[in-house]
Write a protein that holds these residues in place. Structure first.
Motif, short mmCIF file in Angstrom:
data_model
loop_
_atom_site.label_atom_id
_atom_site.label_comp_id
_atom_site.label_asym_id
_atom_site.label_seq_id
_atom_site.Cartn_x
_atom_site.Cartn_y
_atom_site.Cartn_z
N THR A 3 10.92 70.92 52.79
CA THR A 3 11.69 71.84 53.64
C THR A 3 12.57 71.02 54.58
O THR A 3 12.12 70.05 55.19
CB THR A 3 10.74 72.73 54.47
N ARG A 21 15.35 75.38 54.90
CA ARG A 21 15.64 75.63 53.47
C ARG A 21 14.62 74.82 52.67
O ARG A 21 14.49 73.62 52.86
CB ARG A 21 17.08 75.19 53.19
N LYS A 22 13.88 75.51 51.81
CA LYS A 22 12.80 74.88 51.06
C LYS A 22 13.24 74.61 49.62
O LYS A 22 13.69 75.53 48.93
CB LYS A 22 11.59 75.84 51.06
N ASP A 70 14.35 75.89 41.84
CA ASP A 70 15.78 75.79 42.12
C ASP A 70 16.57 75.39 40.87
O ASP A 70 17.74 75.74 40.73
CB ASP A 70 16.03 74.74 43.22
N SER A 82 21.41 78.14 43.92
CA SER A 82 20.63 77.53 44.99
C SER A 82 21.20 76.16 45.39
O SER A 82 20.93 75.67 46.47
CB SER A 82 19.17 77.41 44.58
#
Lengths: 180, 180
Positions: free
Chosen positions: A31, A40-41, A46, B123
């Motif tokens: 994070t 934002r992790k 992703d 993302s």
């Protein structure tokens, strides 16, 4: 050491490295605060290629365990050159080839995605991400290394299953069985 | 059809598809006006994976031609089970395996890069590109299809070279030669 024992050792090692790959990718999170305010992790979800790698590495680990169980119950009987043994050898050979190429492809796709995350792609205006999520990227790098070790072990395993199959055939004529 | 003829046909087909891949990727360009004013040309050099694919596909095509030449001059002599024949069979087997995994990896990496260009990655704030350079992307898609056909042909070829090698060994004992 005979080919059965070697195969068993290789399959156990592959399973270990595949499980390691799946866990290292799956449990990797970091994070960061964007503009010092918004957390934002980063996770493996992703990038699609990493998500696919986790599932394929897990599936390949299960596959290797099933093959290990098969070779365990097989030892003792079916050690002759019957037709059913030949069918089994063909099946194992084809499944091993498919599994090996699949895990190799999943690893390579994840590696390509990760390289783009490290370098970015200027001409596409895709920005680098690994200068932000450094620890996350190092862990993915380790996971990919484990994945490639597993892939190499599986390539050797599939060579052994090719050996187990093709030695049944005559050296003189194409696809003629040795017993004939 | 014996294994030599089958191998020759497979190698010729692989070469054709590899050359097709290299040309389709290498000669693919599309120019678009950005903001209706600045011309921007897309080529295979925009994405490293495509650049690498062109070179590896060309190298693999040359490799297949060399192997074809080798099998041509080999026909007629060395058709026995001598030690030199065995060494050659091991060499061909290992080279074929390496070449097959290499072209498969190059294709998969290029496919992963291209998928990212089609879908983007929200993302990461990586934008889609194929809605701009549509014709360019379709041509790359065709090239990757040819590349995968070539990879499958090379997988079959490497199975034949595994067959040519491992049939020399005894079905009873591990790595014992048949002649003994």
């Amino acid at each position: 050491m005979d080919s059965c024992k070697m195969e068993a050792v290789l399959r156990i090692l592959s399973t270990v490295f595949l499980v390691l790959t799946a866990f290292l990718v799956g449990l990797d999170t970091e994070t960061k605060l964007i503009f010092h305010a918004f957390p934002r992790k980063a996770t493996f979800k992703d990038l699609n290629a990493l998500y696919v790698l986790v599932w394929i590495a897990s599936a390949a680990a299960v596959y290797n365990l099933i093959q290990l169980f098969r070779s365990y119950i097989q030892t003792g009987f079916m050690k002759d050159l019957t037709a059913s043994y030949r069918c089994l050898a063909w099946g194992i050979y084809l499944l091993d080839q498919a599994a090996t190429y699949l895990i190799f492809a999943a690893n390579t796709a994840a590696a390509q995605g990760s390289i783009l995350a490290v370098t970015g792609e200027k001409s596409f205006q895709w920005m680098k991400l690994c200068n932000t999520y450094t620890r996350f990227c190092h862990q993915i790098g380790g996971a990919l290394l484990c994945g490639y070790i597993a892939a190499i072990l599986m390539i050797i395993t599939s060579s052994i299953s090719a050996y187990a199959l093709f030695r049944l055939y005559s050296p003189k004529q194409f696809l003629l069985l040795k017993g004939k």
